[in-house]
Scaffold this motif. Structure first.
Motif: not given
Lengths: 381, 520
Positions: B409, B412, B481, B485-487
């Motif tokens: 992930r 930010n 995260t 978090g964004k994968p």
């Protein structure tokens, strides 16, 4: 503007002040608050020069390295559409940046070595002073080959009220003592530095002298001060609770003034010797005891015997109990605690006075007198 | 996805009994972060007391306990375990190994740490208080004049040493025996090289530290006089023994940091590391020199002048290999295609601030000048530039760099950059003014100071609070995260990253290389 207001102004300007003042005041000399002081000795000036040279070399190299780096950061960024180079070694460049710094270091080592040898030249002193570190004060002993040594303790003079923010802080807050070290100007003074308990370090920046005071060993160092005046320093080696409260004050005077001062000190010492044989009244003992207490006991036991680092003396079973036990504690100290052995620090007159004072002050109404001869006999056992 | 013979166990036993290098690495990292916060809060007490002249919050005895525990916790609890954690995670991934060579010992070397720090922290509540003699614990302040809790302190140091030695043996065994076919020594990533050399340093000097504390123990409880002149011993002997450990120790802390930076800078410069071989040789030279410079910490103890000269020259020499490293990093950036994601920002921050710390180190090496610098705030400023801006900044760089790979992930980025800038500003505000007060004559380890030092100390305290607060942002970003978090689907995460660890799937599987990769 008040002190506080000035500080606030300075603080808001802080970062700007830091950078500009560093540049402007770097060469400012003795009063500089951002740089080393060249001080008042030849050694100090040599050290200051070394400091400025090495700082200069580092600054130039730093500007070069950071210059290249920031050039890369600005011009070699991906967003400018550059294609990365692929080189990853260059023997010539790598040899150059190994050899050039090495040569700079050799050049730097030359003046450093000569100054170091100068610092270590302890011979042919005009005056020897034994400096002994105690928790938490300094003792100075003027070594006199032809008679009695003059010796005294130098204690922090700043009031507890100033430290605990109950009174306004004076100009020399924490850097003032009851009895400064006095030395003559333009004479080579050798300091024999040792300690009584833990390691201390005797540091006076203006004299460019810092030497560790180590129990059981005697270190040598020296200073030839070129200018009369009052110079202040502090213990530099962590030595326990009150490490921050054992300042050093050196009063540098003309030879004639020094001789006069030393003569008076010798007279005082002789007078104390006479006093040893006398008997005192309770009032005399109490008056003397009060000032001895203020110098030696108050920091730990409090102005009113209320205790602090040390135990309370007001109502203490020791100060209101058997005299012999009380003498033992003050003369020999209590091992493993902050209570030191004062037997070697106070003369018998002061010891008798402070014992009497402790037994009859702060509501301890014992009313008994301790005479110098009692202390003398007790020490003999 | 790999074929799992056995995945992680469930619940607490996964962590208690794990022999997995990633689990153990994770525990090391979280533990060290906890210690970083603990040691940091001690620093906040120190800076709060020093905010203004006068005694306000704590008494001098407690202040000394804070400086002592701050140093001990940061060195032994925060920085060292954090790099061991990084080594556990990364070394098998970087050399193409399935796990560490000695997995059970790995478990043990971690799990003796938390109880040890519990013992150390508990001394705060003992009669006579916690150790108050500074993290360098010079005798006789730490023997004859020490509080009773010193015995617990000695025990803690012994166990910490044990943990470090076990961790080091494990790293040496892993690097020597478990490299994938074709992964010759001179192909190993620099992070592996720096850790291999660090591990040898640890094995060499931790026993010396154990010897020092054992002699203390004997002096305190069994009537010997190693460090007492009254019994025929020598207090300065303690300092020689301590710094024979202590100087290599500072390279133990900084060499893995060099390793991290040597991975991060090429990745974001999109250009191979400049001077790989000279980097390896420079690291080895620094390690060798670290054994023959210890007494530069002791220029004022009254050594013979020949000794002073030897240690001065040897110390100055360290500037050469250290310079080589800095030049290599800068040249790696030269004509690259740079981008400035959070790991790169921390790496550049490291480069600038560590170089400043290196310069002040060179100044301190000049023995005559050291008579003025020694035990002043100038020294405090110097070693915080190399320890915090060196070790901690590089650790932050490393976490932001590898975390996306580890958990799959992305952190930010905006928050990461904010963390960097607040840290950078706070750090400099805290420590740059300390150079000035040190040069102007302020000794270190004092709870109160003369009025002329007031402004810079207040500035320093404000900076320290800012730096401390920025770490909360870091903690939040890392947790956010891991949890949400964004994968990341790309194996490489960063387009410029090179090395075997980036060839693994993202997130990194529980078992690393079950079949060794072939390194061309």
């Amino acid at each position: 503007m008040s002190f506080q207001a000035k500080r606030l102004c300075k603080l808001t300007l802080g970062p700007v002040l830091m950078l500009t003042s560093a540049l402007v005041l770097a060469a400012g000399g003795e009063t500089s608050q951002v740089n080393m002081s060249p001080g008042v000795t030849e050694v100090g000036k040599n050290i200051y020069d070394l400091h400025m040279i090495i700082l200069g070399i580092c600054t130039v190299i730093g500007l070069g390295v950071f210059g290249v780096m920031f050039y890369s950061i600005i011009y070699h960024r991906k967003s400018r559409g550059v294609a990365p180079a692929t080189f990853h070694e260059s023997t010539a460049v790598e040899i150059a940046w190994t050899v050039v710094p090495f040569l700079i270091l050799i050049l730097m080592a030359v003046p450093a070595t000569s100054t170091l040898l100068q610092i270590y030249d302890n011979d042919d002193a005009d005056l020897d002073i034994l400096v002994t570190g105690y928790q938490w004060k300094w003792k100075y002993e003027y070594i006199n080959e032809n008679g009695e040594n003059v010796s005294f303790f130098s204690n922090l003079k700043t009031a507890q009220g100033e430290i605990h923010n109950l009174e306004a802080k004076g100009e020399h807050y924490l850097l003032e003592v009851d009895e400064p070290l006095v030395i003559p100007v333009d004479k080579k003074v050798r300091f024999l530095v040792t300690a009584n308990d833990v390691i201390h370090s005797w540091w006076v920046p203006a004299l460019a002298v810092k030497k560790d005071a180590i129990p059981g060993f005697i270190n040598e160092t020296w200073a030839r001060v070129e200018q009369t005046g009052v110079y202040r320093g502090q213990c530099a080696e962590l030595c326990g609770t009150n490490h921050g409260f054992m300042p050093i004050v050196v009063n540098v005077v003309d030879q004639s003034e020094f001789d006069q001062w030393l003569g008076e000190k010798e007279k005082d010492a002789a007078a104390v010797k006479k006093l040893m044989a006398q008997n005192f009244t309770l009032d005399e003992l109490m008056a003397r005891g009060k000032s001895v207490y203020a110098r030696n006991c108050q920091a730990c036991h409090g102005a009113n015997g209320e205790g602090g680092v040390g135990k309370a003396i007001a109502g203490s079973p020791i100060a209101t109990g058997d005299l012999a036990t009380h003498m033992d504690v003050v003369i020999h100290g209590v091992p493993g605690t902050a209570m030191q052995a004062f037997g070697g620090q106070l003369n018998d007159v002061d010891m008798a006075a402070v014992l009497t004072y402790q037994r009859s002050a702060f509501g301890n109404n014992m009313g008994d007198k301790v005479q110098p001869i009692d202390v003398f006999n007790h020490k003999k056992g | 996805m790999g074929d799992y013979h056995h995945g992680p166990a469930k619940g607490l036993s996964r962590w208690l009994f794990t022999t997995n290098h990633k689990d153990i690495g994770t525990m090391y990292l979280w533990f060290s972060f906890a210690m970083f916060i603990l040691g940091g809060s001690f620093a906040m007490v120190i800076r709060a007391e020093l905010f203004e002249p006068g005694m306000q919050l704590v008494d001098p005895a407690f202040f000394n306990q804070m400086t002592t525990l701050h140093g001990l916790v940061m060195v032994f609890g925060a920085i060292m375990p954090s790099f061991v954690g990084l080594a556990n995670w990364l070394i098998p991934m970087m050399i193409g190994a399935p796990d560490m060579a000695l997995p059970r010992m790995n478990n043990w070397s971690f799990w003796i740490l938390p109880p040890t720090f519990l013992v150390l922290a508990s001394t705060l509540f003992m009669e006579g208080g916690a150790p108050a003699f500074g993290w360098t614990f010079y005798a006789p302040l730490s023997t004859t004049y020490a509080p009773p809790s010193v015995t617990f302190f000695i025990f803690s140091i012994h166990v910490l040493g044990l943990s470090s030695i076990m961790g080091s043996i494990n790293i040496i065994a892993t690097v020597m025996n478990m490299r994938a076919p074709g992964m010759t020594y001179m192909k190993m990533p620099l992070f592996v090289w720096t850790w291999l050399i660090t591990a040898f340093l640890l094995v060499a000097v931790m026993p010396v530290l154990a010897g020092a504390v054992t002699m203390m123990l004997m002096d305190i409880h069994f009537g010997t006089s190693f460090f007492s002149a009254a019994g025929g011993g020598d207090p300065v002997l303690f300092q020689h023994v301590f710094w024979f450990f202590g100087h290599p120790e500072v390279y133990i802390i900084i060499l893995p940091a060099f390793g991290v930076i040597s991975q991060v800078i090429p990745a974001f410069s999109r250009k191979p590391l400049f001077g790989y071989a000279s980097m390896v040789y420079a690291t080895a030279s620094i390690a060798f020199l670290s054994f023959i410079v210890w007494a530069h910490h002791m220029f004022t103890v009254g050594m013979p002048v020949a000794g002073e000269l030897f240690f001065m020259y040897a110390t100055m020499l360290i500037a050469v290999p250290t310079g080589v490293k800095v030049f290599n990093w800068v040249t790696t950036m030269w004509r690259g295609a740079l981008t400035f994601e959070t790991p790169m920002l921390f790496a550049i921050g490291f480069l600038i601030l560590f170089t400043i710390g290196g310069f002040t180190g060179l100044m301190l090496a000049i023995a005559p000048a050291d008579f003025q610098y020694h035990d002043s705030y100038f020294v405090v400023a110097h070693f915080h530039y190399v320890m915090v801006a060196g070790a901690v900044f590089s650790m932050s760089a490393g976490i932001y760099f590898w975390l996306p790979k580890w958990c799959g992930r992305m952190y930010n980025e905006a928050m990461g950059k904010t963390h960097f800038w607040i840290s950078f500003i706070g750090f400099n505000l805290a420590f740059f003014p300390q150079h000035f007060v040190g040069l102007a004559g302020m000794p270190r380890r004092i709870p109160d100071y003369a009025l002329q030092f007031a402004d810079f100390n207040m500035m320093s305290s404000i900076g320290a609070f800012i730096y401390g607060a920025s770490q909360i942002l870091f903690l939040y970003n890392v947790i956010a995260t891991i949890v949400a978090g964004k994968p990341v689907s790309d194996e490489k995460v960063w387009d410029g990253a090179e090395g075997l660890e980036w060839t693994l799937p993202t997130p990194a599987p529980y078992h690393t290389f079950e079949t060794p990769p072939l390194v061309k």
